[in-house]
Design a protein around this motif. Structure first.
Motif, mmCIF file in Angstrom:
data_model
loop_
_atom_site.group_PDB
_atom_site.id
_atom_site.type_symbol
_atom_site.label_atom_id
_atom_site.label_comp_id
_atom_site.label_asym_id
_atom_site.label_seq_id
_atom_site.Cartn_x
_atom_site.Cartn_y
_atom_site.Cartn_z
ATOM 1 N N PRO B 451 -0.604 -21.455 13.460
ATOM 2 C CA PRO B 451 0.244 -21.486 12.270
ATOM 3 C C PRO B 451 -0.553 -21.252 10.988
ATOM 4 O O PRO B 451 -1.758 -21.538 10.941
ATOM 5 C CB PRO B 451 0.836 -22.899 12.294
ATOM 6 C CG PRO B 451 -0.155 -23.710 13.054
ATOM 7 C CD PRO B 451 -0.791 -22.792 14.055
ATOM 8 N N ASN B 452 0.117 -20.732 9.983
ATOM 9 C CA ASN B 452 -0.464 -20.553 8.639
ATOM 10 C C ASN B 452 -1.770 -19.761 8.641
ATOM 11 O O ASN B 452 -2.671 -20.031 7.868
ATOM 12 C CB ASN B 452 -0.716 -21.911 7.974
ATOM 13 C CG ASN B 452 0.569 -22.663 7.764
ATOM 14 O OD1 ASN B 452 1.586 -22.057 7.389
ATOM 15 N ND2 ASN B 452 0.558 -23.955 8.004
ATOM 16 N N HIS B 453 -1.865 -18.819 9.533
ATOM 17 C CA HIS B 453 -3.085 -18.009 9.605
ATOM 18 C C HIS B 453 -2.785 -16.575 9.212
ATOM 19 O O HIS B 453 -1.640 -16.131 9.248
ATOM 20 C CB HIS B 453 -3.656 -18.032 11.026
ATOM 21 C CG HIS B 453 -4.626 -19.144 11.245
ATOM 22 N ND1 HIS B 453 -4.235 -20.467 11.200
ATOM 23 C CD2 HIS B 453 -5.968 -19.143 11.518
ATOM 24 C CE1 HIS B 453 -5.305 -21.224 11.423
ATOM 25 N NE2 HIS B 453 -6.363 -20.439 11.611
ATOM 26 N N MET B 454 -3.832 -15.885 8.869
ATOM 27 C CA MET B 454 -3.707 -14.433 8.750
ATOM 28 C C MET B 454 -4.826 -13.769 9.524
ATOM 29 O O MET B 454 -5.925 -14.306 9.637
ATOM 30 C CB MET B 454 -3.614 -13.956 7.294
ATOM 31 C CG MET B 454 -4.787 -14.158 6.405
ATOM 32 S SD MET B 454 -4.303 -14.051 4.646
ATOM 33 C CE MET B 454 -4.042 -12.305 4.424
ATOM 34 N N ALA B 455 -4.516 -12.603 10.093
ATOM 35 C CA ALA B 455 -5.499 -11.894 10.898
ATOM 36 C C ALA B 455 -5.607 -10.463 10.405
ATOM 37 O O ALA B 455 -4.622 -9.873 9.945
ATOM 38 C CB ALA B 455 -5.099 -11.904 12.369
ATOM 39 N N LEU B 456 -6.820 -9.944 10.492
ATOM 40 C CA LEU B 456 -7.067 -8.568 10.075
ATOM 41 C C LEU B 456 -7.536 -7.755 11.268
ATOM 42 O O LEU B 456 -8.443 -8.169 11.997
ATOM 43 C CB LEU B 456 -8.154 -8.545 8.992
ATOM 44 C CG LEU B 456 -8.796 -7.182 8.712
ATOM 45 C CD1 LEU B 456 -7.827 -6.274 7.961
ATOM 46 C CD2 LEU B 456 -10.079 -7.338 7.903
ATOM 47 N N ALA B 457 -6.892 -6.613 11.497
ATOM 48 C CA ALA B 457 -7.323 -5.728 12.575
ATOM 49 C C ALA B 457 -7.439 -4.320 12.032
ATOM 50 O O ALA B 457 -6.487 -3.781 11.477
ATOM 51 C CB ALA B 457 -6.332 -5.776 13.729
ATOM 52 N N MET B 458 -8.630 -3.754 12.166
ATOM 53 C CA MET B 458 -8.859 -2.370 11.722
ATOM 54 C C MET B 458 -9.276 -1.530 12.919
ATOM 55 O O MET B 458 -10.077 -1.965 13.737
ATOM 56 C CB MET B 458 -9.977 -2.314 10.673
ATOM 57 C CG MET B 458 -9.664 -3.087 9.403
ATOM 58 S SD MET B 458 -11.173 -3.401 8.464
ATOM 59 C CE MET B 458 -11.460 -1.788 7.748
ATOM 60 N N ILE B 459 -8.719 -0.341 12.988
ATOM 61 C CA ILE B 459 -9.032 0.573 14.085
ATOM 62 C C ILE B 459 -9.296 1.946 13.479
ATOM 63 O O ILE B 459 -8.596 2.338 12.542
ATOM 64 C CB ILE B 459 -7.808 0.695 15.035
ATOM 65 C CG1 ILE B 459 -7.438 -0.645 15.670
ATOM 66 C CG2 ILE B 459 -8.037 1.761 16.110
ATOM 67 C CD1 ILE B 459 -8.375 -1.139 16.734
ATOM 68 N N GLU B 460 -10.281 2.649 13.999
ATOM 69 C CA GLU B 460 -10.450 4.027 13.565
ATOM 70 C C GLU B 460 -9.570 4.893 14.457
ATOM 71 O O GLU B 460 -9.960 5.275 15.562
ATOM 72 C CB GLU B 460 -11.914 4.465 13.629
ATOM 73 C CG GLU B 460 -12.173 5.864 13.072
ATOM 74 C CD GLU B 460 -12.102 5.968 11.540
ATOM 75 O OE1 GLU B 460 -12.183 4.937 10.845
ATOM 76 O OE2 GLU B 460 -11.954 7.109 11.034
ATOM 77 N N GLY B 461 -8.382 5.164 13.991
ATOM 78 C CA GLY B 461 -7.502 6.082 14.702
ATOM 79 C C GLY B 461 -7.988 7.499 14.463
ATOM 80 O O GLY B 461 -8.918 7.728 13.694
ATOM 81 N N TRP B 462 -7.331 8.469 15.071
ATOM 82 C CA TRP B 462 -7.830 9.835 14.922
ATOM 83 C C TRP B 462 -7.678 10.334 13.495
ATOM 84 O O TRP B 462 -8.422 11.205 13.060
ATOM 85 C CB TRP B 462 -7.154 10.760 15.928
ATOM 86 C CG TRP B 462 -5.683 10.947 15.714
ATOM 87 C CD1 TRP B 462 -4.691 10.148 16.167
ATOM 88 C CD2 TRP B 462 -5.061 12.004 14.989
ATOM 89 N NE1 TRP B 462 -3.478 10.634 15.768
ATOM 90 C CE2 TRP B 462 -3.673 11.778 15.047
ATOM 91 C CE3 TRP B 462 -5.537 13.133 14.295
ATOM 92 C CZ2 TRP B 462 -2.748 12.637 14.434
ATOM 93 C CZ3 TRP B 462 -4.617 13.975 13.692
ATOM 94 C CH2 TRP B 462 -3.251 13.720 13.757
ATOM 95 N N ARG B 463 -6.734 9.764 12.734
ATOM 96 C CA ARG B 463 -6.607 10.156 11.326
ATOM 97 C C ARG B 463 -7.459 9.313 10.403
ATOM 98 O O ARG B 463 -7.536 9.600 9.225
ATOM 99 C CB ARG B 463 -5.168 10.012 10.860
ATOM 100 C CG ARG B 463 -4.248 11.128 11.257
ATOM 101 C CD ARG B 463 -2.973 11.069 10.434
ATOM 102 N NE ARG B 463 -2.010 12.013 10.919
ATOM 103 C CZ ARG B 463 -1.079 11.732 11.837
ATOM 104 N NH1 ARG B 463 -0.989 10.531 12.335
ATOM 105 N NH2 ARG B 463 -0.230 12.661 12.232
ATOM 106 N N GLY B 464 -8.008 8.215 10.932
ATOM 107 C CA GLY B 464 -8.825 7.357 10.089
ATOM 108 C C GLY B 464 -8.403 5.910 10.219
ATOM 109 O O GLY B 464 -7.815 5.502 11.224
ATOM 110 N N GLU B 465 -8.693 5.191 9.131
ATOM 111 C CA GLU B 465 -8.617 3.740 9.176
ATOM 112 C C GLU B 465 -7.186 3.198 9.261
ATOM 113 O O GLU B 465 -6.402 3.353 8.334
ATOM 114 C CB GLU B 465 -9.287 3.244 7.893
ATOM 115 C CG GLU B 465 -9.352 1.793 7.681
ATOM 116 C CD GLU B 465 -9.996 1.523 6.319
ATOM 117 O OE1 GLU B 465 -11.232 1.533 6.260
ATOM 118 O OE2 GLU B 465 -9.270 1.326 5.332
#
Ligand code: SF4
Lengths: 251, 522
Positions: B451-465
Motif C-alpha cells: 500500500p501507498n507505494h510507487m514503483a518505477l519501471a523503465m525499459i529500452e523498447g525499440w523506439r527508446g525509453e
C-alpha cells in the motif's frame, strides 16, 4: 546493378502457395477456440475472463469477438477449452462469432451482384480508429512478398473515394468517430465494411472505456468480422477470399 | 530545508510519502539546476552524456488531502540514478511557473498536466491539449470555448503569415495503412517553415482505465498500449507490478523476456528499413526487409503463440519456456537471418542513390536533441549516447551487456544506419544469450501490492525509453498509473527534422522516426 541482381537470386521466391496449401502454424499458435463435448463440467473461473467473452448458459459458449486469444483464457474453463491451429475465423454475422461447439459458420460469399462488381478487383481503404496498431501491422503485412495480397486483386488505396469498402481497426475512439463516419460517407456505394480485430468488433481490451465505443457495430453497418488480437495475416486473407468466393470449395 | 536527496533506481518501489516535498521555487530551481548541464549548449556540446540530468517524468496526482502533488523524476544517466522530488499546489490555484521557456524538454509534460488536471503552467509558449479529453478533476477545462471533441480541426494552429506562405493540412485519415494524426505544415513554396503535429485521435484513456480494471485485464491493456511494442510495455508493466509486490522473477524468465524484447526490436528495426526503402522507391530491399521482418515475428510466434509476443510476459515471469530443440532452432534461424540482414543491408547502404537521398535530409542537431529530450534510436542517431539497457540496466541486461551504437549526423541516414547497427548487436546478443539461458522457474508468485507505494519501471523498447510509474493507495489498489512511451518525447523531434526541409522530404523523415500514435495518445 549487379548487386541488385545477385541479391535477387539469393533471396529466391518467398510467396506462400496459399490458398492451395496452408502453412503449418507453430505448436503454440492460438487459432480458433475449441470447446469440448457437452458433458464437460466446467469450473468457470471468471477472473480469467475479464472481458466477459464466455457466454453464460447450460453449455459454455465463447464470443470470439470479445476473446483476445490470450493464453490464460483457456483457464476460464480448463477442462473444456483449447486453442486449435485453425486460422480461419472470419464470419459474416456478429452472432456467428459466438461458438458453442467446434463448428463455426465462416463468412459467406457476398451476393452475386456485389461479387460481380468486386470479384476481380477489390479496393479497400483502411481506417485505424483507435487501434494499438497491432491489427494495422498485420493488414500491412498482407502486402509483403510472403502473403502478396495483390495477386488476389485486392489492394489498399489512398482515398476512400477510390475504394469499394473500408477495413476498420480499433474500438473507434470518441476522437475518431467523426473522421470514421466521414470516411465511410466518402466511399461510393455499393460498399462493404470489414471490422478487423477484437477492438473493432467489441472494443477488445478497451471495451466499456469512457473514451471509446465498443467497436464499429452501431456506428456503421459491418459485412465481415475478423476476430483476433491481432488476427494473423492469413486469417484476414481467408476472410477476404471467402467473401469474394475465391477459396476452393471445402469439403 | 529543501536539500533532502531522494534517489531511486530503475525497478525500485518506495513509499510515496518518502518523496521530498519542495516549495515551488526550490522545486523549479532544482530541476533547472540538475538539467542545466544536460541541456545547456555550452556544457553539453560534443559530449552529450557528460553528466547532468534530463527530465524522465513529470506528472501530477491528486492526494487524499485534496491538494495536487506534482512529481518529477530526473535521469542522471551516468550514475544510473534518478532523483525524485515533488511539490504541492492547491486545487483552487492550480498553476505554477512553466519550466518550458528554460527547459524545452518540459513542454509536453506540462501540456499533459494541463489537460489531465487542469493545471496552468504560466508562461508556457503553447499550452494546448495533447489528446483532447476532459480533465480528471471534474473542473472546467483550461481551454474555455474549445469543445473537447471531436478534435476541432479549426483549433488555432501555429500559423505563418505573409502573402506567399501557405498551409498544408494532412490527416487524421492518411493515405497509407497508418494510424490517425493531424499534420499542419506552414510552407513557403516547397519549404517547410513549421510543422505542427496534433495527435489524440487514438486516445483510449488507458492510464485511467488502469486504475479501474482487474490485474488480469490490466496486463492485456498494457500489451495494447502500442501494438508494435507489446513486449516493451508488457515488461514495463510487469516490472512495476513485481516491484510493488516484492517479487523477484527467475533469471530464466528474465532471459526469455530479454530474448523477446530483442526480437521485437529486430522485427521493427528491420521493418523500418524496409519502409524507408519503399519510400525512396528502391523496391528490392523493401521486399527483402519486409520478408525478414516476418522471420523475427515468426520467432516471437514460435515462442509465445502470437507474432507480437502477446501472452508472454505476465507479472511473476513468463508463460512460455524455451526448450533445447527450440533454442537450437532459434539459433539456426538467427544465423540465417544475420546473413540475410547483412546482404540486404549491404545492398541498401552501398547504393549511392540511396545515400544521396538519405544523407543530409531531416537533420536534428545534438543540441536540439538534448534540448527536446529525445530518447532511443532517434537520440542515438544525433550522437546522444543514452540507452536504458546500459544506463539503468534491468533484468538480463544487468548481466549481459549490449554495446550502444551512436551515429553523429542526426539525419535520415543516421536514423537508418542506427537501426542496422542495433539490429546487428541484437542478433549477437541473442546468439550469445541463447547458448547460456540460466535455470529457474518460469513463474514466481509475488505477494499482494504494497500500500501507498510507487514503483518505477523503465525499459529500452525499440523506439527508446518506456517509463511506467504505478502508485498504490492505502488499500493496495492502483491509484495512478503513469505511462510514457518514447514517442511522447520524440514527436517534436520529427517537427524539428523537417523544419527548412522540402515537403517531399516529409515521408522519409517520418519513416526514419516511425513514432507511435497509439503510444503517444494512450
Ligand atoms: S484487437 Fe488487439 S491487436 Fe487489434 S487493435 Fe485491438 S488490441 Fe490491438
Amino acid at each position: 546493378m549487379w548487386g541488385v541482381i545477385v541479391n535477387r537470386f539469393k533471396q529466391g521466391f518467398r510467396t506462400l502457395s496459399y490458398p492451395k496449401e496452408v502453412p503449418v502454424f507453430p505448436k503454440r499458435f492460438r487459432g480458433r477456440l475449441m470447446i469440448s463435448a457437452a458433458e464437460t463440467q466446467c469450473s468457470i473461473d471468471k477472473t480469467k475472463d475479464p472481458l466477459g467473452a464466455v457466454v453464460p448458459g447450460k453449455k459454455p459458449a465463447v464470443d470470439l469477438g470479445k476473446c483476445l486469444f490470450n493464453e490464460e483464457f483457456k483457464a476460464v474453463c480448463p477442462e473444456g477449452l483449447t486453442y486449435s491451429q485453425d486460422h480461419r475465423l472470419a464470419v459474416s454475422k456478429r452472432e456467428d462469432l459466438i461458438i458453442r461447439d467446434n463448428e463455426v459458420k465462416l463468412a459467406a460469399a457476398l451476393n452475386e451482384k456485389t461479387r460481380r462488381i468486386f470479384g476481380r478487383s477489390l479496393k479497400l481503404r483502411e481506417v485505424c480508429a483507435g487501434s494499438c496498431n497491432g491489427c494495422d501491422a498485420e493488414i500491412q503485412a498482407m502486402g509483403n512478398v510472403v502473403f502478396d495480397l495483390s495477386r488476389f486483386g485486392i489492394q489498399f488505396v489512398a482515398s476512400p473515394r477510390h475504394a469499394d469498402g473500408l477495413m476498420i481497426t480499433g474500438p473507434v475512439t470518441k476522437n475518431m468517430e467523426l473522421a470514421l463516419k466521414k470516411t465511410y460517407e466518402a466511399v461510393p456505394s455499393p460498399k462493404i465494411v470489414i471490422a478487423v480485430g477484437a477492438c473493432a468488433i467489441s472494443g477488445g481490451p478497451f471495451a466499456g472505456g469512457k473514451e471509446v465505443h465498443n467497436g464499429v457495430d452501431g456506428l456503421i453497418p459491418v459485412d465481415l468480422y475478423i476476430p483476433g488480437c491481432p488476427p494473423h495475416p492469413l486469417t484476414i486473407l481467408d476472410g477476404l477470399l471467402r467473401i469474394l468466393d475465391k477459396l476452393e470449395k471445402e469439403r | 530545508m529543501d536539500s533532502q536527496e531522494f534517489d531511486v533506481r530503475n525497478g525500485q518501489s518506495w513509499e510515496w510519502s518518502a518523496v521530498p516535498v519542495l516549495g515551488e521555487d526550490s522545486f523549479r530551481q532544482k530541476i533547472l539546476e540538475e538539467c542545466s548541464q544536460w541541456a545547456s549548449p555550452a556544457g553539453g556540446g560534443a559530449s552529450p552524456a557528460g553528466g547532468g540530468a534530463r527530465l524522465v517524468n513529470l506528472f501530477a496526482q491528486l492526494e487524499d488531502s485534496g491538494s495536487i502533488r506534482i512529481f518529477v523524476m530526473l535521469g542522471r544517466d551516468q550514475e544510473g540514478k534518478l532523483p525524485v522530488f515533488s511539490m504541492r499546489i492547491s486545487q483552487d490555484q492550480a498553476s505554477f511557473q512553466s519550466l518550458t521557456p528554460e527547459l524545452p524538454q518540459a513542454h509536453m509534460f506540462e501540456r499533459e498536466m494541463a489537460e489531465q488536471f487542469a493545471i496552468t503552467s504560466i508562461g508556457h509558449p503553447w499550452l494546448k491539449p495533447v489528446r483532447y479529453h476532459q480533465n480528471y478533476r471534474n473542473v472546467p477545462d483550461l481551454w474555455a470555448g474549445i469543445p473537447s471533441r471531436p478534435i476541432p480541426g479549426a483549433y488555432p494552429f501555429y500559423r505563418v503569415g505573409g502573402e506567399e506562405a501557405h498551409e498544408v493540412a494532412v490527416g487524421p485519415v492518411h493515405a497509407g495503412i497508418i494510424e490517425p494524426g493531424h499534420f499542419r505544415f506552414q510552407c513557403h513554396g516547397e519549404e517547410i517553415l513549421n510543422l505542427e503535429i496534433q495527435l489524440g485521435y487514438q486516445h483510449r484513456g488507458i492510464e485511467k482505465m488502469m486504475e479501474d480494471v482487474s490485474a488480469e485485464r490490466a496486463v492485456l491493456l498494457a500489451e495494447s498500449i502500442a501494438g508494435d511494442t507489446v513486449i516493451g510495455h508488457a515488461m514495463a508493466y510487469c516490472n512495476a507490478i513485481e516491484s510493488l509486490s516484492d517479487c523477484e522473477i527467475s533469471p530464466r524468465a528474465e532471459a526469455i523476456r530479454a530474448i523477446a524484447l530483442e526480437l521485437e526490436r529486430l522485427s521493427n528495426h528491420v521493418g523500418d528499413l524496409g519502409a524507408l526503402s519503399t519510400d525512396i522507391g528502391f523496391l528490392p530491399p523493401a521486399a527483402y526487409f519486409g520478408r525478414l521482418r516476418g522471420e523475427f515475428l515468426n520467432l516471437l510466434m514460435e515462442l509465445s503463440g502470437n507474432r507480437y509476443g502477446r501472452s508472454l510476459c505476465r507479472p511473476g515471469g513468463v508463460l512460455f519456456d524455451l526448450d533445447q530443440p527450440m533454442i537450437e532452432n532459434f539459433r539456426k534461424r538467427l544465423l540465417i537471418a544475420r546473413k540475410d540482414l547483412k546482404e540486404i543491408s549491404d545492398l541498401f547502404f552501398t547504393k549511392s542513390s540511396v545515400l544521396s537521398r538519405l544523407e543530409g535530409t531531416g537533420i536534428v542537431s545534438t543540441k536540439i536533441a538534448q534540448e527536446l529530450g529525445l530518447v532511443g534510436p532517434a537520440a542515438r542517431a544525433c550522437g546522444c549516447g543514452l540507452d536504458v539497457r546500459t544506463d539503468y540496466a534491468f533484468g538480463m541486461y544487468r548481466f549481459h551487456h549490449i554495446p550502444i551504437s551512436t551515429v553523429l549526423s542526426g539525419d535520415v541516414y543516421a536514423r537508418s544506419l542506427i537501426r542496422w547497427l542495433e539490429s546487428q548487436r541484437s542478433i549477437e546478443f541473442l546468439l550469445d544469450l541463447l547458448t547460456q539461458i540460466p535455470e529457474g522457474d518460469l513463474q514466481i508468485k509475488g505477494s499482494g501490492l504494497k500500500p501507498n507505494h510507487m514503483a518505477l519501471a523503465m525499459i529500452e523498447g525499440w523506439r527508446g525509453e518506456i517509463v511506467h510509474v504505478a502508485m498504490t493507495d492505502s488499500n493496495s489498489r492502483i491509484a495512478r498509473y503513469k505511462i510514457k512511451d518514447p514517442s511522447f518525447n520524440n514527436w517534436m523531434g520529427l517537427s524539428m527534422a523537417v523544419r527548412g526541409a522540402q515537403i517531399s522530404d516529409f515521408p522519409v523523415c517520418n519513416k526514419s522516426f516511425n513514432l507511435s500514435y497509439a503510444g503517444h495518445d494512450l
